[in-house]
Write a protein that holds these residues in place. Structure first.
Motif, PDB file in Angstrom:
ATOM      1  N   ARG A 201      -3.092   0.340   0.427  1.00  0.00           N
ATOM      2  CA  ARG A 201      -4.034  -0.633   0.969  1.00  0.00           C
ATOM      3  C   ARG A 201      -3.334  -1.626   1.888  1.00  0.00           C
ATOM      4  NH1 ARG A 201      -8.684  -2.003  -2.271  1.00  0.00           N
ATOM      5  NH2 ARG A 201      -7.399  -1.805  -4.121  1.00  0.00           N
ATOM      6  N   SER A 226      -2.268   6.166  -1.116  1.00  0.00           N
ATOM      7  CA  SER A 226      -2.870   5.792  -2.397  1.00  0.00           C
ATOM      8  C   SER A 226      -4.381   6.024  -2.307  1.00  0.00           C
ATOM      9  CB  SER A 226      -2.605   4.319  -2.700  1.00  0.00           C
ATOM     10  OG  SER A 226      -3.377   3.523  -1.815  1.00  0.00           O
ATOM     11  N   ARG A 227      -5.019   5.972  -3.447  1.00  0.00           N
ATOM     12  CA  ARG A 227      -6.480   6.151  -3.446  1.00  0.00           C
ATOM     13  C   ARG A 227      -7.170   5.000  -2.721  1.00  0.00           C
ATOM     14  NH1 ARG A 227     -10.043   7.576  -8.735  1.00  0.00           N
ATOM     15  NH2 ARG A 227     -11.853   6.350  -8.246  1.00  0.00           N
ATOM     16  N   GLN A 240      -4.411  11.955  -0.598  1.00  0.00           N
ATOM     17  CA  GLN A 240      -4.307  11.117  -1.812  1.00  0.00           C
ATOM     18  C   GLN A 240      -3.331  11.702  -2.825  1.00  0.00           C
ATOM     19  OE1 GLN A 240      -7.975   9.781  -3.701  1.00  0.00           O
ATOM     20  NE2 GLN A 240      -6.927   9.849  -5.676  1.00  0.00           N
ATOM     21  N   ILE A 241      -2.457  10.833  -3.284  1.00  0.00           N
ATOM     22  CA  ILE A 241      -1.467  11.206  -4.287  1.00  0.00           C
ATOM     23  C   ILE A 241      -1.790  10.464  -5.569  1.00  0.00           C
ATOM     24  CG2 ILE A 241       0.983  10.928  -4.890  1.00  0.00           C
ATOM     25  CD1 ILE A 241       1.494  11.450  -1.866  1.00  0.00           C
ATOM     26  N   GLY A 242      -1.736  11.168  -6.677  1.00  0.00           N
ATOM     27  CA  GLY A 242      -1.964  10.481  -7.945  1.00  0.00           C
ATOM     28  C   GLY A 242      -2.756  11.309  -8.925  1.00  0.00           C
ATOM     29  N   GLN A 243      -3.205  10.624  -9.939  1.00  0.00           N
ATOM     30  CA  GLN A 243      -3.908  11.276 -11.050  1.00  0.00           C
ATOM     31  C   GLN A 243      -5.094  12.107 -10.564  1.00  0.00           C
ATOM     32  OE1 GLN A 243      -5.339   8.397 -13.850  1.00  0.00           O
ATOM     33  NE2 GLN A 243      -6.487   9.888 -15.012  1.00  0.00           N
ATOM     34  N   THR A 244      -5.842  11.557  -9.621  1.00  0.00           N
ATOM     35  CA  THR A 244      -7.006  12.278  -9.110  1.00  0.00           C
ATOM     36  C   THR A 244      -6.753  12.814  -7.701  1.00  0.00           C
ATOM     37  OG1 THR A 244      -7.885  10.063  -8.642  1.00  0.00           O
ATOM     38  CG2 THR A 244      -8.812  11.216 -10.513  1.00  0.00           C
ATOM     39  N   GLY A 257       3.381  -0.559   1.097  1.00  0.00           N
ATOM     40  CA  GLY A 257       2.144  -1.276   0.801  1.00  0.00           C
ATOM     41  C   GLY A 257       1.352  -0.623  -0.322  1.00  0.00           C
ATOM     42  N   SER A 259       0.939  -0.678  -4.513  1.00  0.00           N
ATOM     43  CA  SER A 259       1.311  -1.566  -5.626  1.00  0.00           C
ATOM     44  C   SER A 259       2.005  -0.825  -6.763  1.00  0.00           C
ATOM     45  CB  SER A 259       0.068  -2.277  -6.169  1.00  0.00           C
ATOM     46  OG  SER A 259      -0.873  -1.335  -6.640  1.00  0.00           O
ATOM     47  N   GLN A 263      -2.048   5.239 -12.046  1.00  0.00           N
ATOM     48  CA  GLN A 263      -2.723   6.437 -11.534  1.00  0.00           C
ATOM     49  C   GLN A 263      -2.019   6.957 -10.274  1.00  0.00           C
ATOM     50  OE1 GLN A 263      -4.326   3.525 -12.107  1.00  0.00           O
ATOM     51  NE2 GLN A 263      -5.896   3.902 -13.651  1.00  0.00           N
ATOM     52  N   HIS A 264      -1.393   6.072  -9.515  1.00  0.00           N
ATOM     53  CA  HIS A 264      -0.627   6.533  -8.356  1.00  0.00           C
ATOM     54  C   HIS A 264       0.719   7.109  -8.810  1.00  0.00           C
ATOM     55  CE1 HIS A 264       0.367   6.900  -4.130  1.00  0.00           C
ATOM     56  NE2 HIS A 264       1.581   6.521  -4.469  1.00  0.00           N
ATOM     57  N   ASN A 278       7.349  -3.512  -0.324  1.00  0.00           N
ATOM     58  CA  ASN A 278       6.154  -4.261  -0.723  1.00  0.00           C
ATOM     59  C   ASN A 278       6.488  -5.744  -0.619  1.00  0.00           C
ATOM     60  OD1 ASN A 278       4.006  -5.500  -2.380  1.00  0.00           O
ATOM     61  ND2 ASN A 278       3.546  -3.382  -2.935  1.00  0.00           N
ATOM     62  N   ASP A 296       7.747  -7.378   4.511  1.00  0.00           N
ATOM     63  CA  ASP A 296       6.510  -6.985   5.174  1.00  0.00           C
ATOM     64  C   ASP A 296       6.726  -5.607   5.818  1.00  0.00           C
ATOM     65  OD1 ASP A 296       4.423  -6.624   7.089  1.00  0.00           O
ATOM     66  OD2 ASP A 296       4.020  -8.789   6.984  1.00  0.00           O
ATOM     67  N   LEU A 297       5.894  -4.669   5.447  1.00  0.00           N
ATOM     68  CA  LEU A 297       6.081  -3.298   5.954  1.00  0.00           C
ATOM     69  C   LEU A 297       5.968  -3.242   7.475  1.00  0.00           C
ATOM     70  CD1 LEU A 297       3.291  -1.432   6.794  1.00  0.00           C
ATOM     71  CD2 LEU A 297       2.759  -2.083   4.463  1.00  0.00           C
TER      72      LEU A 297
HETATM   73  C1  LIG Z   1      -9.701   7.132 -13.089  1.00  0.00           C
HETATM   74  C2  LIG Z   1      -8.861   6.609 -11.938  1.00  0.00           C
HETATM   75  C3  LIG Z   1      -8.151   7.482 -11.179  1.00  0.00           C
HETATM   76  C4  LIG Z   1      -7.374   7.017 -10.116  1.00  0.00           C
HETATM   77  N1  LIG Z   1      -6.643   7.897  -9.371  1.00  0.00           N
HETATM   78  C5  LIG Z   1      -5.815   7.428  -8.430  1.00  0.00           C
HETATM   79  C6  LIG Z   1      -4.992   8.320  -7.674  1.00  0.00           C
HETATM   80  O1  LIG Z   1      -5.039   9.546  -7.814  1.00  0.00           O
HETATM   81  N2  LIG Z   1      -4.156   7.787  -6.755  1.00  0.00           N
HETATM   82  C7  LIG Z   1      -4.054   6.435  -6.534  1.00  0.00           C
HETATM   83  O2  LIG Z   1      -3.257   6.031  -5.678  1.00  0.00           O
HETATM   84  N3  LIG Z   1      -4.848   5.584  -7.212  1.00  0.00           N
HETATM   85  C8  LIG Z   1      -5.721   6.041  -8.134  1.00  0.00           C
HETATM   86  N4  LIG Z   1      -6.522   5.179  -8.784  1.00  0.00           N
HETATM   87  C9  LIG Z   1      -6.583   3.780  -8.301  1.00  0.00           C
HETATM   88  C10 LIG Z   1      -5.462   2.912  -8.798  1.00  0.00           C
HETATM   89  O3  LIG Z   1      -5.797   2.351 -10.049  1.00  0.00           O
HETATM   90  C11 LIG Z   1      -5.176   1.787  -7.803  1.00  0.00           C
HETATM   91  O4  LIG Z   1      -6.372   1.051  -7.595  1.00  0.00           O
HETATM   92  C12 LIG Z   1      -4.681   2.235  -6.446  1.00  0.00           C
HETATM   93  O5  LIG Z   1      -3.580   3.128  -6.615  1.00  0.00           O
HETATM   94  C13 LIG Z   1      -4.228   1.022  -5.653  1.00  0.00           C
HETATM   95  O6  LIG Z   1      -3.822   1.430  -4.364  1.00  0.00           O
HETATM   96  P1  LIG Z   1      -2.805   0.531  -3.528  1.00  0.00           P
HETATM   97  O7  LIG Z   1      -1.537   0.383  -4.290  1.00  0.00           O
HETATM   98  O8  LIG Z   1      -2.757   1.084  -2.179  1.00  0.00           O
HETATM   99  O9  LIG Z   1      -3.602  -0.836  -3.407  1.00  0.00           O
HETATM  100  P2  LIG Z   1      -3.311  -2.284  -4.078  1.00  0.00           P
HETATM  101  O10 LIG Z   1      -3.192  -2.149  -5.563  1.00  0.00           O
HETATM  102  O11 LIG Z   1      -4.327  -3.159  -3.519  1.00  0.00           O
HETATM  103  O12 LIG Z   1      -1.892  -2.629  -3.521  1.00  0.00           O
HETATM  104  C14 LIG Z   1      -1.621  -2.924  -2.178  1.00  0.00           C
HETATM  105  C15 LIG Z   1      -0.171  -3.375  -2.142  1.00  0.00           C
HETATM  106  O13 LIG Z   1       0.196  -3.578  -0.803  1.00  0.00           O
HETATM  107  C16 LIG Z   1       1.081  -4.673  -0.744  1.00  0.00           C
HETATM  108  N5  LIG Z   1       1.045  -5.210   0.616  1.00  0.00           N
HETATM  109  C17 LIG Z   1      -0.012  -5.746   1.264  1.00  0.00           C
HETATM  110  N6  LIG Z   1       0.331  -6.041   2.548  1.00  0.00           N
HETATM  111  C18 LIG Z   1       1.637  -5.669   2.679  1.00  0.00           C
HETATM  112  C19 LIG Z   1       2.556  -5.740   3.756  1.00  0.00           C
HETATM  113  N7  LIG Z   1       2.207  -6.197   4.959  1.00  0.00           N
HETATM  114  N8  LIG Z   1       3.807  -5.290   3.548  1.00  0.00           N
HETATM  115  C20 LIG Z   1       4.209  -4.812   2.334  1.00  0.00           C
HETATM  116  N9  LIG Z   1       3.371  -4.734   1.278  1.00  0.00           N
HETATM  117  C21 LIG Z   1       2.093  -5.160   1.458  1.00  0.00           C
HETATM  118  C22 LIG Z   1       0.517  -5.654  -1.789  1.00  0.00           C
HETATM  119  O14 LIG Z   1       1.534  -6.540  -2.224  1.00  0.00           O
HETATM  120  C23 LIG Z   1       0.075  -4.688  -2.882  1.00  0.00           C
HETATM  121  O15 LIG Z   1       1.084  -4.487  -3.844  1.00  0.00           O
HETATM  122  C24 LIG Z   1      -7.314   5.620  -9.835  1.00  0.00           C
HETATM  123  C25 LIG Z   1      -8.043   4.739 -10.642  1.00  0.00           C
HETATM  124  C26 LIG Z   1      -8.811   5.221 -11.673  1.00  0.00           C
HETATM  125  C27 LIG Z   1      -9.574   4.255 -12.518  1.00  0.00           C
END
Ligand SMILES: Cc1cc2nc3c(=O)[nH]c(=O)nc-3n(C[C@H](O)[C@H](O)[C@H](O)COP(=O)(O)OP(=O)(O)OC[C@H]3O[C@@H](n4cnc5c(N)ncnc54)[C@H](O)[C@@H]3O)c2cc1C
Length: 311
Positions: A201, A226-227, A240-244, A257, A259, A263-264, A278, A296-297
């Protein structure tokens, strides 16, 4: 004991994950391979080390690995086999549960280790625990995680090829193939890539996600996500990489970027070297990372590209 392994293929090549399923099957006894479609793939299957017999079925209904005709075919062959095995990929996950239901046995998905003929290890709770599963079913129906087993050698075998077909399956009945929409990419397949460059994200938008492209180009990497990034529409589902999503274990996994939700992590924590960038020092990804950078990425990625271009 004899195992039947479904050898799914793409563009004339048997998938690496199916070759890993052959390696897992070899721990159980004699290995036969099932190929549907092109005769040249059956020829290639006959050369796989450890495969002693190839069953080859042709027919329009099998062309796109639809679960219904393929499951019907496998069930028609099942009486000869103790184990029915496929890769834990899109095809195996689609077809084998149906096979298990038709045989009235419990499927055992995502096997990562074979302990005995009836005992297997598989991850549960998004990979946070490993369950040892013993099956009392007469036939074991398994999907195999490709990252947990080496791929069988594609040369060295000299299996016989036998044509088989299930009369009921040769014509599509209540499912039919409509269309496939593929992303045209010159990048390696995620599951086979030695390097995966992945964004979350924190990439902010589809447009900004492309900042990872030159880095992936230099490293010959596949692009993952990520999802959250997929749900936000930055990249397509197949990233998408992860559990699903997809399960990968490359030599190098770079997370930008992301977290590090469990699940990831379930989809990439077996990578040999994990690098995370991150800006949040508390991000859980740092607990899984071998190398972490709190930054910052959008600063780091261009600098990395410049440094790698010079080297
Ligand atoms: C049943 C179920 C199955 C799921 N399956 C999956 C799956 O297969 N794969 C998966 O990935 N997720 C899955 N999820 C979702 C998972 O729980 C997380 O919501 C998801 O992985 C979060 O994605 P993220 O890390 O990209 O986003 P966030 O958790 O929002 O993290 C974004 C990160 O980016 C960092 N960031 C922001 N801006 C910058 C910047 N400029 N430079 C550096 N860092 C920055 C932030 O500090 C933060 O740590 C599942 C959830 C459920 C409930």
């Amino acid at each position: 004991m004899t195992a039947l392994v479904l050898l799914d293929h793409e563009n004339g090549h048997i998938k690496k994950a199916a070759l890993s399923a052959v390696t897992a099957a070899a721990d159980l006894g004699e290995v036969h391979g099932l190929v549907v479609g092109d005769a040249s793939v059956a020829q290639a299957a006959a050369s796989i080390a450890g495969v002693t017999r190839v069953l080859h079925a042709q027919g329009a209904a099998y062309e796109h690995f639809l679960a219904e005709p393929l499951a019907s075919l496998i069930v028609s062959l099942a009486s000869q086999y103790d184990h029915i095995i496929a890769a834990a990929n899109a095809v195996g996950r689609n077809v084998l549960p149906r096979v298990a239901a038709l045989l009235d046995v419990q499927p055992i998905p995502d096997v990562v280790a074979v302990i005995e003929k009836d005992t297997f290890i598989r991850p549960i709770y998004a990979g946070n625990a490993l369950a040892t599963v013993r099956s009392t079913d007469a036939k074991k129906v398994l999907t195999i995680r490709g990252v947990a087993f080496d791929a069988a050698a594609t040369q060295g075998g000299s299996a016989t090829i036998e044509n088989v077909a299930d009369e009921k399956g040769t014509e599509a009945d209540f499912s039919r193939f409509e269309a496939v929409h593929l992303t045209d990419s010159k990048r390696p397949d995620l599951e086979a890539a030695r390097v995966v460059v992945s964004g979350g994200r924190g990439m902010q938008s589809e447009e900004k996600f492309h900042i990872l492209d030159p880095l992936a180009d230099i490293l010959g990497a596949a692009i993952g996500a990520s999802r959250a990034a997929v749900d936000a529409g930055f990249v397509s589902n197949e990233c998408q990489i992860g559990q699903t999503g997809r399960i990968v274990a490359p030599e190098l996994y770079m997370a930008f970027g992301i977290s590090g939700a469990i699940q990831h992590l379930a989809g990439m924590k077996d990578s040999r070297v994990i690098v995370a960038v991150n800006k949040d020092p508390e991000a859980p990804i740092f607990q899984a990372a071998d190398y972490g950078m709190v930054a910052d990425l959008f600063d780091v990625v261009p600098q990395l590209v410049t440094a790698l271009t010079k080297s």
